[in-house]
Design a protein around this motif. Structure first.
Motif, short mmCIF file in Angstrom:
data_model
loop_
_atom_site.label_atom_id
_atom_site.label_comp_id
_atom_site.label_asym_id
_atom_site.label_seq_id
_atom_site.Cartn_x
_atom_site.Cartn_y
_atom_site.Cartn_z
N LEU A 99 0.81 -1.21 0.00
CA LEU A 99 0.00 0.00 0.00
C LEU A 99 0.85 1.27 0.00
CD1 LEU A 99 -2.79 -1.16 2.46
CD2 LEU A 99 -3.04 -0.76 -0.01
N GLU A 100 1.94 1.24 0.75
CA GLU A 100 2.85 2.41 0.74
C GLU A 100 3.41 2.65 -0.66
OE1 GLU A 100 4.59 2.83 5.22
OE2 GLU A 100 5.43 1.19 3.99
N HIS A 101 3.74 1.59 -1.39
CA HIS A 101 4.25 1.73 -2.76
C HIS A 101 3.17 2.26 -3.71
CE1 HIS A 101 8.40 0.29 -2.81
NE2 HIS A 101 8.04 -0.42 -1.74
N LEU A 102 1.91 2.13 -3.32
CA LEU A 102 0.81 2.66 -4.11
C LEU A 102 0.42 4.07 -3.68
CD1 LEU A 102 -1.40 -0.56 -4.23
CD2 LEU A 102 -0.16 0.47 -6.15
N GLY A 103 1.18 4.67 -2.74
CA GLY A 103 0.94 6.04 -2.31
C GLY A 103 0.12 6.19 -1.05
N ALA A 104 -0.16 5.10 -0.36
CA ALA A 104 -0.96 5.18 0.86
C ALA A 104 -0.13 5.71 2.02
CB ALA A 104 -1.50 3.80 1.23
N THR A 105 -0.81 6.34 2.95
CA THR A 105 -0.23 6.71 4.23
C THR A 105 -0.81 5.74 5.26
OG1 THR A 105 -0.09 9.03 3.58
CG2 THR A 105 -0.03 8.54 5.96
N LEU A 106 0.06 5.11 6.04
CA LEU A 106 -0.37 4.13 7.02
C LEU A 106 -0.09 4.64 8.42
CD1 LEU A 106 1.12 0.91 5.39
CD2 LEU A 106 -1.14 1.88 5.08
N THR A 107 -1.06 4.44 9.30
CA THR A 107 -0.92 4.81 10.70
C THR A 107 -1.35 3.62 11.53
OG1 THR A 107 -1.55 7.08 10.13
CG2 THR A 107 -1.58 6.49 12.47
N GLY A 108 -0.50 3.17 12.44
CA GLY A 108 -0.88 2.09 13.35
C GLY A 108 -1.89 2.58 14.36
N VAL A 109 -2.97 1.84 14.53
CA VAL A 109 -4.01 2.17 15.50
C VAL A 109 -4.43 0.91 16.23
CG1 VAL A 109 -4.88 4.15 14.17
CG2 VAL A 109 -5.93 1.91 13.87
N THR A 110 -5.03 1.09 17.38
CA THR A 110 -5.64 -0.01 18.12
C THR A 110 -7.12 0.31 18.23
OG1 THR A 110 -3.61 -0.38 19.35
CG2 THR A 110 -5.62 -1.32 20.27
N ALA A 111 -7.95 -0.58 17.66
CA ALA A 111 -9.40 -0.33 17.62
C ALA A 111 -10.13 -1.64 17.38
CB ALA A 111 -9.72 0.67 16.50
N PRO A 112 -11.45 -1.67 17.64
CA PRO A 112 -12.23 -2.84 17.24
C PRO A 112 -12.21 -2.95 15.72
CG PRO A 112 -13.46 -1.48 18.78
CD PRO A 112 -12.25 -0.69 18.36
N PHE A 113 -12.18 -4.18 15.20
CA PHE A 113 -12.12 -4.40 13.76
C PHE A 113 -13.41 -5.07 13.31
CE2 PHE A 113 -10.15 -6.87 10.07
CZ PHE A 113 -10.15 -5.78 9.21
N THR A 114 -14.18 -4.36 12.50
CA THR A 114 -15.45 -4.88 11.99
C THR A 114 -15.47 -4.68 10.47
OG1 THR A 114 -16.54 -2.78 12.47
CG2 THR A 114 -16.69 -4.49 14.15
N PRO A 115 -14.74 -5.53 9.74
CA PRO A 115 -14.64 -5.36 8.30
C PRO A 115 -15.95 -5.68 7.58
CG PRO A 115 -13.61 -7.41 8.94
CD PRO A 115 -13.99 -6.69 10.21
N GLU A 116 -16.01 -5.27 6.34
CA GLU A 116 -17.15 -5.58 5.48
C GLU A 116 -17.30 -7.09 5.35
OE1 GLU A 116 -19.30 -3.39 3.70
OE2 GLU A 116 -18.39 -1.94 5.05
N GLY A 117 -18.53 -7.55 5.22
CA GLY A 117 -18.78 -8.97 5.00
C GLY A 117 -18.58 -9.31 3.53
N GLY A 118 -18.91 -10.53 3.18
CA GLY A 118 -18.78 -10.98 1.80
C GLY A 118 -19.75 -10.25 0.88
N ALA A 119 -19.47 -10.32 -0.39
CA ALA A 119 -20.27 -9.64 -1.40
C ALA A 119 -21.72 -10.11 -1.43
CB ALA A 119 -19.63 -9.81 -2.77
N TYR A 120 -21.99 -11.31 -0.96
CA TYR A 120 -23.33 -11.86 -1.02
C TYR A 120 -23.98 -11.94 0.35
CZ TYR A 120 -21.96 -12.72 -5.73
OH TYR A 120 -21.53 -12.54 -7.01
N GLY A 121 -23.45 -11.18 1.32
CA GLY A 121 -24.06 -11.10 2.64
C GLY A 121 -23.86 -12.33 3.49
N HIS A 122 -22.84 -13.13 3.21
CA HIS A 122 -22.60 -14.35 3.97
C HIS A 122 -21.38 -14.26 4.86
CE1 HIS A 122 -25.78 -16.35 1.84
NE2 HIS A 122 -25.23 -16.06 0.69
N GLY A 123 -21.03 -13.07 5.32
CA GLY A 123 -19.91 -12.95 6.24
C GLY A 123 -18.57 -12.99 5.53
N ARG A 124 -17.68 -13.77 6.03
CA ARG A 124 -16.31 -13.79 5.52
C ARG A 124 -16.23 -14.43 4.14
NH1 ARG A 124 -12.74 -14.07 10.88
NH2 ARG A 124 -14.32 -13.18 12.22
N THR A 125 -15.19 -14.06 3.43
CA THR A 125 -15.03 -14.53 2.06
C THR A 125 -13.94 -15.58 1.99
OG1 THR A 125 -13.54 -12.69 1.66
CG2 THR A 125 -15.84 -12.38 1.03
#
Length: 164
Positions: A126-152
């Motif tokens: 991501l850094e090579h693609l121009g992203a800026t990264l910052t380390g954080v500590t937080a709850p992680f609630t990522p997007e589910g699967g494309a068809y609404g079935h949770g993890r992919t």
């Protein structure tokens, strides 16, 4: 129940899972990180230290706000625990999100940033693609699967938009 030499202590069992918004009432709380929220059978504890066993009919991806129901009807509220994450920002957030998704990396999406688990290899890309990264500590609630079935974890979609 007290433990004796003849009869070991048995723990309460949760065999039912209710999705967030589909239950109400008081509940004990169980904090689980992203990996721990993907389970079928496991011994867990509430934040108060009350042990219980989860024994679901199939492997399930629990979301923040879901409930596990013990045999006596007690609800255990599942909360996303804080964990080490990378906050991703940059001038082309959509492009960065595409590259994250192309690597099947779970991602939490906000209007002005993305959150991913702290993965040095993905972070370096991501850094090579121009992203800026910052380390954080937080709850992680990522997007589910494309068809609404949770993890992919697979590409099996079941009864979805692919059915004709």
């Amino acid at each position: 129940m007290t433990q004796t030499a003849d009869r070991p202590r048995t723990l309460p069992v949760a065999q039912t899972h209710l999705g967030a918004g589909h239950w109400s009432g008081p509940a004990d709380i169980c904090l689980l990180d992203y990996e721990a929220r993907f389970l079928r059978r496991k011994r867990l504890e509430t934040v108060e230290g009350r042990p219980f066993v989860v024994d679901l009919p199939q492997t399930t991806s629990l979301d923040d706000g879901d409930a596990l129901v013990l045999e006596d009807g007690t609800h255990i509220l599942v909360r996303a625990a804080e964990e080490a994450l990378l906050r991703v920002t940059g001038p082309d957030l959509v492009r960065l999100a595409w590259h994250i998704g192309n690597r099947h990396t779970p991602c939490q999406i906000a209007a002005d940033h993305l959150l991913i688990r702290n993965d040095p290899v993905i972070g370096h890309m991501l850094e090579h693609l121009g992203a800026t990264l910052t380390g954080v500590t937080a709850p992680f609630t990522p997007e589910g699967g494309a068809y609404g079935h949770g993890r992919t974890h697979s590409h099996a979609h079941g009864h979805t938009a692919h059915d004709h």
